[in-house]
Design a protein around this motif. Sequence first.
Motif: not given
Lengths: 278, 655
Positions: B216-217, B221, B237-239, B252, B270, B305, B308-309, B312
């Motif tokens: 992820i990192s 992200w 995680v900051r999305y 977020g 999420l 991921e 997360i996407q 976002r």
Amino acid sequence: MHELLLYGQVPAGRHDQVLKILAGVAAVQPRRKLQRCIIYRPQREPEEPGSAARRGGTQNIAVKQTKPAAAAAAATLYYTKLIQKLSEDDFGTEDGLQQTNSTALSADVKDGEGSMWSMRWEDIPDTGDRGVSIRFTNTTDLLSGDPHAHMIAAGPNRFVTEYYVEGHRFVHGNVIAYLHRVLHEPGVRSLEEAPKTSLPSFSSLQLLDLSGAYMLEAKVRVQDFKEAAVLESGVNELKEFQKQMKGCVELGLPDRLSLDTRVKYKPQHAAAAQGRPR
Amino acid sequence: MSGTQSLMDVTLRPWPSLKKDELNADDLTRQIEQLTAERGSLREITEKSLQDDIIAGKDVPDGTTEEHDGTKETKEAPSKEQRLQDIARLQHEMSGHLEWAKFAANNAVDLLSLVLSADVNKRTVNSFSHTFRHEGLNQGVPFGSFGISRENHDQHVRKPDEAQSLAEYEQRQELVSKGSRMDALDSAVDDILNAAKNVERQVRRETTYWREVRSISDKGWPIQRYRSNVRNVPFAVRYGLPEASDHFKARGLAPLQMDKDGSIMLHPALKLKPKTLRVRISENGNITGTSRLPIEGETDDIAIEKTIQLARDSLFEEELYHEMSIESRQLVAYGVQFRESVIHVKAAEHSQKELLIDCIPRENSIGGSQDHSHDWLAQNVAEGLRLLLAHEHSMRLHRRSQLPPPLTIQKREAPPPALLRTLLAIFKHLEGVDSLYDYLETVARTLENASLRIQLETTREISWANLADSLKESSRNSTSATDQLLDVFMKPFDGKATLSLASSSGAYLEAFVISTRTVIGQPTFGTEHKLSLPSSLVTDLGLFRQLKFSSVEETTSYLDYVLSLHIAHRQLKSDFSSRATVKGNDPRITIKSKSSKKKPAADHDIVVELQNGELKVTASDADSEDLTDGAHHSHIWNAQSAGISLTEMIKSWIG
């Protein structure tokens, strides 16, 4: 306009770290700022303190002085500053080639652009104790003409010295944090009669503080100084920033008198004996 | 023996009670208690009742009476000798016992003393009995000559069966201990195995977690430490986009929680159904176009991921929708309505086309209409809105990093982003400009067809046209090119049309300039057309130099009038210079026909009419009263077909 100020020192070795921390705190990229400050001093010598009171007896019936405060204020003389915003391109190059060959400074700007020159006057900080330094300032942007000629005529003033300030600026809410240090041109500056029209190369400038330490200035500007709520919110915001930076940079109050911008009275004979150039 | 002697004259009498003159409180209470026990209530004990008792023979309690009786019996029982004998016998017996007791006690004392005398500290002659001192110690019995020790019975030889049982017992003990040791070892091994397995699982779990966190990192992200619940959720995680408005910024952030086998568990934030913006075009109530789903990222991403996407994107779309729904409240006057969570935007004033904007869960099928004729429009609108919000985000950063103005009592408030306003402005501007320019082109062609030379230049939007140049110029500006590009849309739209008229010498000198400016808000609140007339025309015809119109119809009708005036009063006048006279403000000119031998010179009224892109010129005899006279000509030029030139035509009419 009033400025609420706090100052802190950053050793040269910690500069990069502090820069990164500030960028994180403010969540913006640092913005590099270069400026030249030219200091002017009134040509008139200040009067001896208290001389007005001792100016002889009178046979008139004592009347109340109509505006003693205004008169006193008029009698006080201040140094003033001329600030020029610079970019890297404005400096001369290594091999002595000057970029501009003009003989006079010019503050002319095109339409829609911000001014490059501004005139700045700062008062001695207030005596009040709010945990931050508060001073009255006045900044006038110059949009045309020769700023030096303007300053000479305005006082009438005379040129004292010039120096350069380089650093990075951050904006965090209403707090303007300016991490900077002072540079100056080596050599005997007292011989100069006017500011340089073409700048020396940046690398030829020397640090004023040879240790290379930076200064962090945290500033909140307040328009309505009389409004207690506005002032309070400004002070609080600055103190909040101070708290946030604790452990990174210790921001504190500078000595009030070290920020004195008044022209000191010097007795004639003493001045002559010392012969110290200002 | 003295003891026996003293016993000879013993008399048994009650134990002498202590003679006391004064009874103290304790004694008194005791006596009262005794009395109460013997005689009942104290109140009934009076002299009289006691006397009565004595008389009745109840002077003493029963027990005492019996004792007295017993003693009396022993005293006065059989005869005296017998009694004496008994006493003597008893005496003898008693003395025997006493002797024996004394002897035993002495022996015991001596024995103990002798045993104790082994200790030098306790060695005293006095502790021995008199007899032993004389007959033992003095005769040479040494101190400490008697010892006591505990006996040890180990040497005791056991009986065979006892020994056997003992051996069996021991064997059993050994077996049991061996068994329990094995048991303990077994469980220890189990524990270690368990621990090893646990460690392995933990390691695998951590590895999985970290691998996912890293992936992820690596995708860019931002990962940050999570303060609460550090054990299970060390990272978050900051999305959310960094410049989103506060509410959406707070949403977020999602903790990366570990599940049982280490993969990252979905946080409720999420897990929410991702939403997407949908733009539909509705024409007369029928949906004729729908925007597509935003393109998804690469499919080989791991699930988290992708989630997360999606989160976002969803957050972004929700913010977009939120901002627009707030904005729609101010735009009711422009035909924007917010009904049932759908924003209705009237795209054009004259058509029934309407934009429907809403925010729906991503899973829902976005389509639903068969007609896809306007999909492109819907899609472009959706993408445009997204771009505008992205631009707004970067402008927020830009504004934030500017020097703040000094604090005043007025609170600064960030202006709401202009999303719908921009959209509306584009629609309105294009609509106004297009219909105006369509008209202008028709007019220009008509006039060309009538051999009136005219030149038309139109620019729908000046800043769009000069975009490349303006971007090149301001390359040193701090904002990026994308932002500058989008910033163009934030400014008022300016369209410009120039209609140049040929002067008599053939040069295009005089120009009608129609600039169209569209602002949703002050000062025009929509589209405004500004018509600037050439100065020569103004002086010739006595018109206003500049006029402003708020609609295309007004502009065109005025332009029609001005153009026909121009044709009649200037064009024709210059063509028929000497013979033409102008009367009044109408687009009408009176031309004298050439006088010939046959006819005397007659006045012809020429009326020029420009309407709906058609030029109509009517010539009539000014003198004849009868309009149905044969001296009445008329011709219409239009944009389609080139015809005879105007001047020629008029010449042919009037000769």
